[in-house]
Each structure stands twice: as C-alpha cells, then as structure tokens.
Design a protein around this motif. Structure first.
Motif, PDB file in Angstrom:
ATOM      1  N   ASN A   1       0.812  -1.077   0.169  1.00 36.14           N
ATOM      2  CA  ASN A   1       0.165   0.034   0.199  1.00 36.14           C
ATOM      3  C   ASN A   1       0.903   1.170   0.155  1.00 36.14           C
ATOM      4  OD1 ASN A   1      -2.804   1.245   0.180  1.00 36.14           O
ATOM      5  ND2 ASN A   1      -1.928   1.911   2.597  1.00 36.14           N
ATOM      6  N   PHE A   2       0.159   2.655  -0.760  1.00 41.71           N
ATOM      7  CA  PHE A   2       1.302   4.129  -0.847  1.00 41.71           C
ATOM      8  C   PHE A   2       0.357   4.924  -1.631  1.00 41.71           C
ATOM      9  CE2 PHE A   2       1.879   1.479  -4.766  1.00 41.71           C
ATOM     10  CZ  PHE A   2       2.216   2.050  -5.816  1.00 41.71           C
ATOM     11  N   TYR A   3       1.492   6.039  -1.098  1.00 45.64           N
ATOM     12  CA  TYR A   3       0.381   7.462  -2.100  1.00 45.64           C
ATOM     13  C   TYR A   3       0.859   8.065  -2.602  1.00 45.64           C
ATOM     14  CZ  TYR A   3      -2.405   5.619   2.043  1.00 45.64           C
ATOM     15  OH  TYR A   3      -2.905   5.032   2.979  1.00 45.64           O
ATOM     16  N   ILE A   4       0.485   8.361  -3.941  1.00 45.71           N
ATOM     17  CA  ILE A   4       0.651   9.325  -5.338  1.00 45.71           C
ATOM     18  C   ILE A   4       0.337   9.950  -5.114  1.00 45.71           C
ATOM     19  CG2 ILE A   4       1.158   9.778  -7.420  1.00 45.71           C
ATOM     20  CD1 ILE A   4       0.816   6.299  -7.762  1.00 45.71           C
ATOM     21  N   GLU A   5       0.981  11.182  -4.915  1.00 44.22           N
ATOM     22  CA  GLU A   5       0.855  12.364  -5.197  1.00 44.22           C
ATOM     23  C   GLU A   5      -0.387  12.706  -6.788  1.00 44.22           C
ATOM     24  OE1 GLU A   5       1.097  16.860  -2.699  1.00 44.22           O
ATOM     25  OE2 GLU A   5       3.001  16.282  -4.174  1.00 44.22           O
TER      26      GLU A   5
ATOM     27  N   ASP B   1      -1.629  18.771  -2.535  1.00 48.26           N
ATOM     28  CA  ASP B   1      -2.983  18.456  -1.731  1.00 48.26           C
ATOM     29  C   ASP B   1      -3.360  17.258  -2.500  1.00 48.26           C
ATOM     30  OD1 ASP B   1      -1.263  19.966   0.006  1.00 48.26           O
ATOM     31  OD2 ASP B   1      -2.874  21.999  -0.911  1.00 48.26           O
ATOM     32  N   VAL B   2      -3.519  16.610  -3.361  1.00 46.01           N
ATOM     33  CA  VAL B   2      -4.235  15.335  -3.361  1.00 46.01           C
ATOM     34  C   VAL B   2      -3.156  14.140  -3.479  1.00 46.01           C
ATOM     35  CG1 VAL B   2      -5.166  14.978  -4.850  1.00 46.01           C
ATOM     36  CG2 VAL B   2      -5.947  17.153  -4.658  1.00 46.01           C
ATOM     37  N   LYS B   3      -3.872  13.522  -2.616  1.00 47.17           N
ATOM     38  CA  LYS B   3      -2.986  11.912  -3.053  1.00 47.17           C
ATOM     39  C   LYS B   3      -4.336  10.934  -3.004  1.00 47.17           C
ATOM     40  CE  LYS B   3       0.574  12.790  -0.176  1.00 47.17           C
ATOM     41  NZ  LYS B   3       1.306  12.610   1.438  1.00 47.17           N
ATOM     42  N   VAL B   4      -4.128   9.811  -4.194  1.00 43.86           N
ATOM     43  CA  VAL B   4      -4.313   8.912  -4.042  1.00 43.86           C
ATOM     44  C   VAL B   4      -3.650   7.774  -3.258  1.00 43.86           C
ATOM     45  CG1 VAL B   4      -5.480   9.959  -5.570  1.00 43.86           C
ATOM     46  CG2 VAL B   4      -3.614   8.215  -6.422  1.00 43.86           C
ATOM     47  N   GLY B   5      -4.811   6.598  -2.836  1.00 47.90           N
ATOM     48  CA  GLY B   5      -4.347   5.235  -2.092  1.00 47.90           C
ATOM     49  C   GLY B   5      -4.155   4.448  -3.755  1.00 47.90           C
ATOM     50  N   VAL B   6      -3.303   4.198  -3.192  1.00 40.30           N
ATOM     51  CA  VAL B   6      -2.711   2.986  -4.352  1.00 40.30           C
ATOM     52  C   VAL B   6      -2.492   0.678  -3.416  1.00 40.30           C
ATOM     53  CG1 VAL B   6      -0.702   2.100  -6.285  1.00 40.30           C
ATOM     54  CG2 VAL B   6      -1.356   4.837  -5.554  1.00 40.30           C
ATOM     55  N   TRP B   7      -3.027  -0.175  -3.784  1.00 43.11           N
ATOM     56  CA  TRP B   7      -1.823  -1.205  -3.763  1.00 43.11           C
ATOM     57  C   TRP B   7      -1.486  -1.610  -4.782  1.00 43.11           C
ATOM     58  CZ3 TRP B   7      -7.423  -4.017  -1.329  1.00 43.11           C
ATOM     59  CH2 TRP B   7      -7.766  -3.567  -0.354  1.00 43.11           C
ATOM     60  N   HIS B   8      -0.302  -2.225  -4.709  1.00 45.14           N
ATOM     61  CA  HIS B   8       0.408  -3.582  -5.847  1.00 45.14           C
ATOM     62  C   HIS B   8       0.420  -4.433  -5.515  1.00 45.14           C
ATOM     63  CE1 HIS B   8       4.703  -4.262  -7.742  1.00 45.14           C
ATOM     64  NE2 HIS B   8       3.749  -5.481  -7.999  1.00 45.14           N
TER      65      HIS B   8
ATOM     66  N   ARG C   1      -9.406  10.787  -6.255  1.00 40.97           N
ATOM     67  CA  ARG C   1      -9.517  11.652  -5.247  1.00 40.97           C
ATOM     68  C   ARG C   1     -10.953  10.819  -4.832  1.00 40.97           C
ATOM     69  NH1 ARG C   1      -8.189  16.563  -8.419  1.00 40.97           N
ATOM     70  NH2 ARG C   1      -6.225  15.250  -8.768  1.00 40.97           N
ATOM     71  N   GLY C   2     -11.393  11.431  -3.655  1.00 40.43           N
ATOM     72  CA  GLY C   2     -12.793  11.200  -3.277  1.00 40.43           C
ATOM     73  C   GLY C   2     -13.273   9.956  -2.348  1.00 40.43           C
ATOM     74  N   TYR C   3     -12.412   9.078  -2.309  1.00 41.76           N
ATOM     75  CA  TYR C   3     -13.113   7.611  -2.432  1.00 41.76           C
ATOM     76  C   TYR C   3     -12.144   7.317  -1.327  1.00 41.76           C
ATOM     77  CZ  TYR C   3     -15.729   7.629  -6.822  1.00 41.76           C
ATOM     78  OH  TYR C   3     -17.253   7.755  -7.733  1.00 41.76           O
ATOM     79  N   ALA C   4     -12.639   6.566  -0.802  1.00 37.55           N
ATOM     80  CA  ALA C   4     -11.807   5.723   0.321  1.00 37.55           C
ATOM     81  C   ALA C   4     -10.622   7.013   1.334  1.00 37.55           C
ATOM     82  CB  ALA C   4     -11.222   4.594  -0.432  1.00 37.55           C
ATOM     83  N   ASP C   5      -9.391   6.054   0.797  1.00 40.07           N
ATOM     84  CA  ASP C   5      -8.634   6.513   1.283  1.00 40.07           C
ATOM     85  C   ASP C   5      -7.954   7.687   1.260  1.00 40.07           C
ATOM     86  OD1 ASP C   5      -6.952   4.849   0.436  1.00 40.07           O
ATOM     87  OD2 ASP C   5      -5.397   4.152   1.249  1.00 40.07           O
ATOM     88  N   SER C   6      -8.281   7.928  -0.701  1.00 39.85           N
ATOM     89  CA  SER C   6      -7.143   9.073  -0.740  1.00 39.85           C
ATOM     90  C   SER C   6      -8.441  10.386  -0.660  1.00 39.85           C
ATOM     91  CB  SER C   6      -7.742   8.881  -2.550  1.00 39.85           C
ATOM     92  OG  SER C   6      -7.714   7.905  -3.084  1.00 39.85           O
ATOM     93  N   THR C   7      -7.011  11.186  -1.012  1.00 40.48           N
ATOM     94  CA  THR C   7      -7.691  12.853  -0.463  1.00 40.48           C
ATOM     95  C   THR C   7      -9.211  13.168  -0.439  1.00 40.48           C
ATOM     96  OG1 THR C   7      -5.762  13.363  -0.158  1.00 40.48           O
ATOM     97  CG2 THR C   7      -7.340  15.433  -1.138  1.00 40.48           C
ATOM     98  N   TYR C   8      -9.737  13.421   0.073  1.00 39.36           N
ATOM     99  CA  TYR C   8     -11.322  13.988   0.052  1.00 39.36           C
ATOM    100  C   TYR C   8     -11.387  14.940  -1.570  1.00 39.36           C
ATOM    101  CZ  TYR C   8     -16.135  14.223  -0.360  1.00 39.36           C
ATOM    102  OH  TYR C   8     -17.825  15.121  -0.769  1.00 39.36           O
ATOM    103  N   VAL C   9     -11.542  15.077  -2.159  1.00 36.03           N
ATOM    104  CA  VAL C   9     -11.804  16.304  -3.215  1.00 36.03           C
ATOM    105  C   VAL C   9     -12.766  15.320  -3.964  1.00 36.03           C
ATOM    106  CG1 VAL C   9     -11.530  17.987  -4.903  1.00 36.03           C
ATOM    107  CG2 VAL C   9      -9.437  17.099  -2.896  1.00 36.03           C
TER     108      VAL C   9
END
Length: 321
Positions: free
Chosen positions: A80-84, A88-95, A163-171
């Motif tokens: 699990n990691f995050y990409i900007e 101020d916007v990051k999205v949660g990612v699974w590899h 963005r706006g979903y799950a653990d990604s930045t809420y925008v």
C-alpha cells in the motif's frame, strides 16, 4: 330495519371505495409529476446532484478497511502506498504481486521492501492498471476477487482509488479530475515497468446510465440530462474518446448487466469499428450469456476469461504480423 342497515352499509362501501380509487389516482398522478417533471428539473439545475449521482463517493464499503494491511482483505503480498497527483491531493494505491512472488516479499526493512516491490514491476510479467467503477473502494470484494484471478495468471495488478474515494484525499471528483488521477498513476507505473507488458483495465465509471435507463424516452431528454452532465464535466463520452485509442482494445460485457446495458457495450464496439482508422490496432468484443449470471461485476468468474486475456495479451504484445 335489517334491509336499511344492509343498504346503508352498501352506500358506505361505495363511498369508501370511491375515496380509495381517488386516492390511488391522485397518488399515481403525483408520482408521475414528481418523477418525470420535478426530479428531472431539479437534476438539470443542480450540478452538485449530478456529480453525486455519477460519483457515488458516499457509497463506501467495506467499512473500517486498514489499507496498510491488504492481507486482511485477502491480498497477501500487496504493497500500500500513496501518489500525489497534484498539490494537496494524494490517491491510495495497491500493488498486488503475481502469485509466484508472494513468498519472496522482504519482511524486515521497509525501505528494502518498497524498493523490491518497485523493481518487480520490470520483471517481464504483464502489469495491469485497474481503474474501478463509481462506488466503494479498491478493497471491495468483487474487485479483490478479480485481482486474485489476475495474480493467479502471474500478473501484477496496480489498483487505486480516485480522489474523493476511500483513503484518497477527499476532493469532489469530476471527469477532468479523475482522468488526471488516472494519468498520473499511469505515468508512475509506465516509468517503472521497463519492457514488461503494460495494460489498462477499466470498469463501469462514467456511463451516467441511471438517467438513460429511466428517462431516455422523455421529451427533451438530451437537454434535461446529457447537456448538464457535459456542462458539469462528467459526461464521459466513451464513444468519442475511443477513436483516439491507438492500442489494442478488448471489451467484455455480460448480457445480464443491469447497470450498463449490454446494448451499450455492443454500440461502443460498433462505433469503434467505424471511427478508428483502418490501420488502428485490433478491437475485440466478447459477450457472456445471461444464463451465467455474471451481471455487472462478475465476469472474472467466467472459466474462459483467463484464456481470453492470455490470447488478447499475447496478440497485443506480438503486434501486427
């Protein structure tokens, strides 16, 4: 006296029956008025409502997911990691690793583990970037089921939440923003796969089918529903965009899909045949009979799907003869 009582009872029954019939008629008229006049006009004039009906960010399940522990969601060997994607916007990612690599994951040093995961993307196994639909998160059960099918085929899977979903930045998302998120994640993976085959798998999002299914035969349908979506930046014109895809395309659709009607999948395929250039890479359509019950989410359960993918990927990698 008894006859009078019977007659009086009969008159009361007729009166009550008439009232009941009037109630039914009035209720039906009100329902039609609200459904086909009030709601469409509210929708037409409310961009926030349009966005919420296309991007169902409030439909969030499963609850209480710890995205740092994907093994608890049935995905061992997953990072699990995050990409900007912008400031101020990051999205949660699974590899999600291919099955054959799960046992090889470093267990001690986190920096070594991260570096090791990144290096595996260029190990010549196919890499699939998965773009999910408009509800829930990358952890929802039917998506995990698909990941596991793909990893058993010894493929890497990269899945993320817009963005706006799950653990990604809420925008609040719109078409431009979620496409931007996808492009940034795509570039991140593209820069790390080396010569590994790289494919994109998209599912569902952007169809706006809720309106098409219920209201499409209404007068002024386009003005009421389609133009507001375009003005709000959420119309997702797949039939226009597919003309610009210069890569092999595989469309899979179940006949019993009640969310995105099967006919639309066929129409998209037929449109692509017409609008793409003669020298464009091939496009293939695969339909699944309604009797199998795959519906909108479960084509991954088709026993023949792995072979369909292997054949498509093999031909895409080989290129034109």
């Amino acid at each position: 006296m008894i006859k009078r009582l019977i007659y009086l009872t009969f008159l009361i029954s007729l009166w009550m029956g008439g009232m009941a019939l009037k109630t039914v008629i009035v209720g039906a008229v009100l329902t039609i008025f609200v459904t086909y006049i009030i709601l469409p006009l509210v929708y037409h004039n409310c961009p926030a409502l349009q966005r919420h009906l296309v991007f169902l960010t409030f439909v969030n399940y499963p609850k209480n997911v710890n995205f740092d522990e994907p093994e608890k969601e049935g995905l061992p060997g997953t990072r699990n990691f995050y990409i900007e994607t912008e400031k101020d916007v990051k999205v949660g990612v699974w590899h999600i690793l291919p099955e054959s690599l799960i046992a090889s994951v470093p267990k001690e040093n986190l920096d070594d583990r991260e570096s090791w995961f990144i290096k595996t993307l260029s190990d010549h196994r196919p890499v699939i970037l998965y773009l999910h639909g408009n509800t829930a998160s990358r952890a929802v059960a039917h998506r995990v089921e698909l990941y596991n099918v793909l990893r058993k085929m010894d493929y890497h899977v990269v899945a993320f939440d817009y963005r706006g979903y799950a653990d990604s930045t809420y925008v609040q998302p719109n078409e431009t923003r979620v496409v931007h998120d996808a492009k940034v994640v795509y570039r991140y993976v593209r820069e790390r796969v080396g010569s590994s085959p790289f494919f994109v798998w998209g599912h569902s999002l952007g169809t706006g089918i809720f309106a098409r299914k219920i209201f499409r035969k209404m007068p002024k349908f386009e003005w009421l529903f389609l133009k507001p979506l375009a003005a709000s930046g959420i119309d997702f014109r797949s039939d226009d965009h597919i003309a610009n895809i210069n890569a092999p395309i595989l469309i899979m659709h179940a006949e019993d899909d009640l969310v995105v009607p099967y006919a639309l999948g066929r129409k998209l395929y037929e449109t692509a045949l017409k609008v793409r250039s003669n020298d464009a890479p091939p496009i293939k359509f695969v339909g699944f009979d309604a009797k199998y019950g795959y519906a909108h989410k479960f084509i991954c359960r088709a026993p023949e799907m792995p072979e369909i993918l292997r054949d498509f990927f093999s031909k895409a990698i080989e290129g034109p003869n």
